[in-house]
Motif scaffolding. Structure first.
Motif, mmCIF file in Angstrom:
data_model
loop_
_atom_site.group_PDB
_atom_site.id
_atom_site.type_symbol
_atom_site.label_atom_id
_atom_site.label_comp_id
_atom_site.label_asym_id
_atom_site.label_seq_id
_atom_site.Cartn_x
_atom_site.Cartn_y
_atom_site.Cartn_z
ATOM 1 N N LYS A 261 0.833 -1.207 0.000
ATOM 2 C CA LYS A 261 0.000 0.000 0.000
ATOM 3 C C LYS A 261 0.866 1.254 0.000
ATOM 4 N N LEU A 262 1.956 1.219 0.765
ATOM 5 C CA LEU A 262 2.851 2.373 0.803
ATOM 6 C C LEU A 262 3.521 2.596 -0.547
ATOM 7 N N HIS A 263 3.962 1.517 -1.205
ATOM 8 C CA HIS A 263 4.547 1.644 -2.539
ATOM 9 C C HIS A 263 3.584 2.366 -3.482
ATOM 10 N N ILE A 264 2.348 1.912 -3.488
ATOM 11 C CA ILE A 264 1.341 2.488 -4.378
ATOM 12 C C ILE A 264 1.088 3.951 -4.029
ATOM 13 N N GLN A 265 1.005 4.240 -2.739
ATOM 14 C CA GLN A 265 0.799 5.625 -2.288
ATOM 15 C C GLN A 265 1.942 6.524 -2.748
ATOM 16 N N TYR A 266 3.184 6.036 -2.602
ATOM 17 C CA TYR A 266 4.341 6.840 -2.983
ATOM 18 C C TYR A 266 4.341 7.139 -4.479
ATOM 19 N N LEU A 267 4.104 6.119 -5.291
ATOM 20 C CA LEU A 267 4.133 6.339 -6.736
ATOM 21 C C LEU A 267 3.019 7.286 -7.167
ATOM 22 N N ARG A 268 1.837 7.107 -6.628
ATOM 23 C CA ARG A 268 0.708 7.964 -7.021
ATOM 24 C C ARG A 268 0.877 9.396 -6.517
ATOM 25 N N SER A 269 1.697 9.588 -5.478
ATOM 26 C CA SER A 269 1.959 10.948 -5.013
ATOM 27 C C SER A 269 2.820 11.715 -6.016
ATOM 28 N N LEU A 270 3.573 10.989 -6.839
ATOM 29 C CA LEU A 270 4.410 11.612 -7.860
ATOM 30 C C LEU A 270 3.644 11.858 -9.145
ATOM 31 N N GLU A 271 2.753 10.925 -9.454
ATOM 32 C CA GLU A 271 1.987 11.037 -10.699
ATOM 33 C C GLU A 271 0.779 10.118 -10.607
ATOM 34 N N ASP A 272 -0.393 10.629 -10.861
ATOM 35 C CA ASP A 272 -1.604 9.810 -10.842
ATOM 36 C C ASP A 272 -2.167 9.771 -12.261
ATOM 37 N N SER A 273 -1.715 8.795 -13.019
ATOM 38 C CA SER A 273 -2.062 8.703 -14.437
ATOM 39 C C SER A 273 -2.433 7.263 -14.774
ATOM 40 N N GLU A 274 -2.830 7.052 -16.007
ATOM 41 C CA GLU A 274 -3.194 5.704 -16.450
ATOM 42 C C GLU A 274 -1.997 4.766 -16.384
ATOM 43 N N ARG A 275 -0.825 5.243 -16.778
ATOM 44 C CA ARG A 275 0.348 4.362 -16.766
ATOM 45 C C ARG A 275 0.749 4.014 -15.335
ATOM 46 N N VAL A 276 0.543 4.940 -14.400
ATOM 47 C CA VAL A 276 0.842 4.667 -12.999
ATOM 48 C C VAL A 276 -0.139 3.643 -12.448
ATOM 49 N N ARG A 277 -1.411 3.814 -12.734
ATOM 50 C CA ARG A 277 -2.409 2.844 -12.260
ATOM 51 C C ARG A 277 -2.139 1.458 -12.830
ATOM 52 N N LYS A 278 -1.731 1.393 -14.087
ATOM 53 C CA LYS A 278 -1.413 0.113 -14.709
ATOM 54 C C LYS A 278 -0.219 -0.549 -14.026
ATOM 55 N N ALA A 279 0.815 0.237 -13.721
ATOM 56 C CA ALA A 279 1.992 -0.306 -13.041
ATOM 57 C C ALA A 279 1.624 -0.807 -11.649
ATOM 58 N N CYS A 280 0.755 -0.073 -10.945
ATOM 59 C CA CYS A 280 0.330 -0.485 -9.610
ATOM 60 C C CYS A 280 -0.458 -1.788 -9.655
ATOM 61 N N LEU A 281 -1.324 -1.931 -10.653
ATOM 62 C CA LEU A 281 -2.094 -3.170 -10.794
ATOM 63 C C LEU A 281 -1.181 -4.348 -11.117
ATOM 64 N N THR A 282 -0.194 -4.132 -11.976
ATOM 65 C CA THR A 282 0.773 -5.187 -12.301
ATOM 66 C C THR A 282 1.569 -5.591 -11.069
ATOM 67 N N TYR A 283 1.967 -4.617 -10.299
ATOM 68 C CA TYR A 283 2.703 -4.851 -9.046
ATOM 69 C C TYR A 283 1.881 -5.703 -8.093
ATOM 70 N N MET A 284 0.608 -5.378 -7.920
ATOM 71 C CA MET A 284 -0.261 -6.147 -7.043
ATOM 72 C C MET A 284 -0.467 -7.560 -7.565
ATOM 73 N N GLN A 285 -0.632 -7.689 -8.882
ATOM 74 C CA GLN A 285 -0.843 -9.011 -9.472
ATOM 75 C C GLN A 285 0.372 -9.905 -9.263
#
Length: 345
Positions: free
Chosen positions: A233-257
Motif C-alpha cells: 500500500k505504501l509503494h502504491i501511495q508513494y508512486l501515485r503521489s508523484l503522478e496519478d495517471s493511467e500508466r501509474v495505475r497500470k503499473a500499480c495493478l501489475t505490481y499487485m498481481q
C-alpha cells in the motif's frame, strides 16, 4: 576535505559471513570511511567475530533483537558520515564500489542525487556471480524508477545504494513494522526526497544467497503477509503521489498481481482488500497462474498443493546448488591453504 562514508552493517546470526563482509568494507579504496556493525541480539558468534575488527574506524555495538530495520536505525543514529552505505552481514562490496559512485558526482553539486550500482547473486564463489542488467541500471527520475520497479517486477539490492545524509534525514527512519521488503519501502522514500538516481556502471555489489538472509521470503507467515500488504500500500501511495495517471495505475495493478499469489487463496481477507484497491485503480486482479510445470497438479491435487510444489521444489533445487558450490569453495580454499601453508578453518 573528502566526504566521510558510514558503512552500516546490521548483523544477526551471521557468524559464517560477517568476517568476509567486514573485510570487504575495510577494503574499500575510498579512504574516508567509518564502519558500524550492529549485532542484533545474535545467538551465535557474530558479535565475537565482529569485535575482532574493532578499532578507531570500526565500531561494534550489540543490542536486543528487534529486526534488521531497527538495527539499521540504531547504526544510522551512531554514524557521522556525509554518505551512508548500507551493507547486510552476508553481502560483499567490490573494493572500488564507493569510490566509483562518488566519482560519478564530480560534475554534479547536489546531495539530492541517489547513487546506485550493479549487483549480482552468488552463493560462495564470487567468480560464479553474473551481472545481468535491468532497466533500473541507468539514471532515472523518481517516478520513472518506481514505474519500472513496480511495473516490471524489478528491484535493486540494498547495498547498491549510496545515500547522502541529507537524503537519509529527509526519508526518515526504516519502518520497523515491515518484516519483508523493508528496504524496498525505505528506498521509495529516499527516492521521493531525491532529484534523481545516478547509476555508476563499474561499481559492483555481490548479493549472497543464504537460507537465513532471505528477508523477502514470506512463506506461510501471517505476520509477514500482513506486513507485506502494508508495504505494498505504501509503494502504491508513494508512486501515485508523484503522478496519478493511467500508466501509474497500470503499473500499480501489475505490481499487485505479481505479489497476489502470496495471499491467494489462504488469506481471503487480504484478497478482498487487494481487490478493493484494484477497483480503486480501475482494474481487477486475476487468479494467480501456475507455471506449466505445476499447472497439471491443480485439478488433481488442488490449488494449495500445486502452489506448494511451485514454491518448494525450486527451493530444493537451489539448496542443492548451494551445497555443491559450498563443497567446491571449501575444496578450493583447502588447496589454496596447502599451497600457502596456512590452513583455513
Amino acid at each position: 576535505m573528502k566526504a566521510l562514508v558510514s558503512i552500516i552493517i546490521p548483523a544477526y546470526n551471521a557468524e559464517e559471513w560477517i568476517a568476509d563482509t567486514v573485510q570487504s568494507a575495510l577494503g574499500q579504496t575510498w579512504p574516508h570511511k567509518e564502519i558500524i556493525i550492529v549485532d542484533d541480539g545474535s545467538r551465535d558468534r557474530t558479535a565475537e567475530i565482529a569485535r575482532r575488527f574493532a578499532s578507531k574506524r570500526v565500531l561494534v555495538v550489540s543490542k536486543e533483537n528487534q529486526g534488521a530495520a531497527a538495527a539499521r536505525n540504531h547504526g544510522l543514529r551512531l554514524s557521522q558520515g556525509d554518505y551512508i552505505q548500507w551493507l547486510d552481514a552476508d553481502d560483499l562490496l567490490a573494493p572500488d564500489k564507493i569510490e566509483l559512485q562518488l566519482a560519478a558526482l564530480r560534475e554534479i553539486d547536489s546531495r539530492r542525487i541517489l547513487l546506485s550500482s550493479s549487483w549480482a547473486y552468488f552463493n560462495y564463489r564470487l567468480q560464479r556471480a553474473h551481472f545481468i542488467p535491468t532497466s533500473l541500471w541507468q539514471d532515472l527520475s523518481p517516478v520513472e524508477w518506481l514505474l519500472r520497479k513496480m511495473g516490471d517486477n524489478l528491484h535493486m539490492q540494498t547495498a547498491t545504494w549510496l545515500t547522502s545524509r541529507e537524503l537519509a534525514e529527509a526519508a526518515g527512519p526504516w519502518d520497523t513494522r515491515l518484516l519483508s521488503d523493508d528496504d524496498g519501502e525505505y528506498f521509495c522514500r529516499v527516492l521521493l526526497a531525491s532529484e534523481r538516481t545516478r547509476f555508476a556502471p563499474g561499481a559492483k555489489v555481490f548479493y549472497r544467497i543464504t537460507q537465513s538472509s532471505r528477508l523477502s521470503h514470506i512463506g506461510a507467515s501471517d505476520r509477514k503477509k500482513d506486513a507485506m500488504l502494508v508495504g505494498m500500500k505504501l509503494h502504491i501511495q508513494y508512486l501515485r503521489s508523484l503522478e496519478d495517471s493511467e500508466r501509474v495505475r497500470k503499473a500499480c495493478l501489475t505490481y499487485m498481481q505479481n505479489w497476489y499469489d502470496n495471499f491467494y487463496p489462504e488469506r481471503p481477507d487480504i484478497v478482498a482488500e487487494m481487490q478493493s484497491l484494484a477497483s480503486q485503480l480501475q482494474g481487477r486482479l486475476d487468479e494467480p497462474r501456475l507455471r506449466w510445470k505445476y499447472a497439471w497438479m491443480k485439478p488433481v491435487f488442488g490449488w494449495k498443493a500445486a502452489k506448494w510444489a511451485q514454491r518448494t521444489l525450486p527451493q530444493i533445487k537451489t539448496s542443492w546448488i548451494r551445497r555443491c558450490d559450498r563443497a567446491i569453495y571449501r575444496l578450493e580454499a583447502d588447496r589454496a591453504a596447502e599451497n600457502t601453508g596456512v590452513r583455513v578453518s
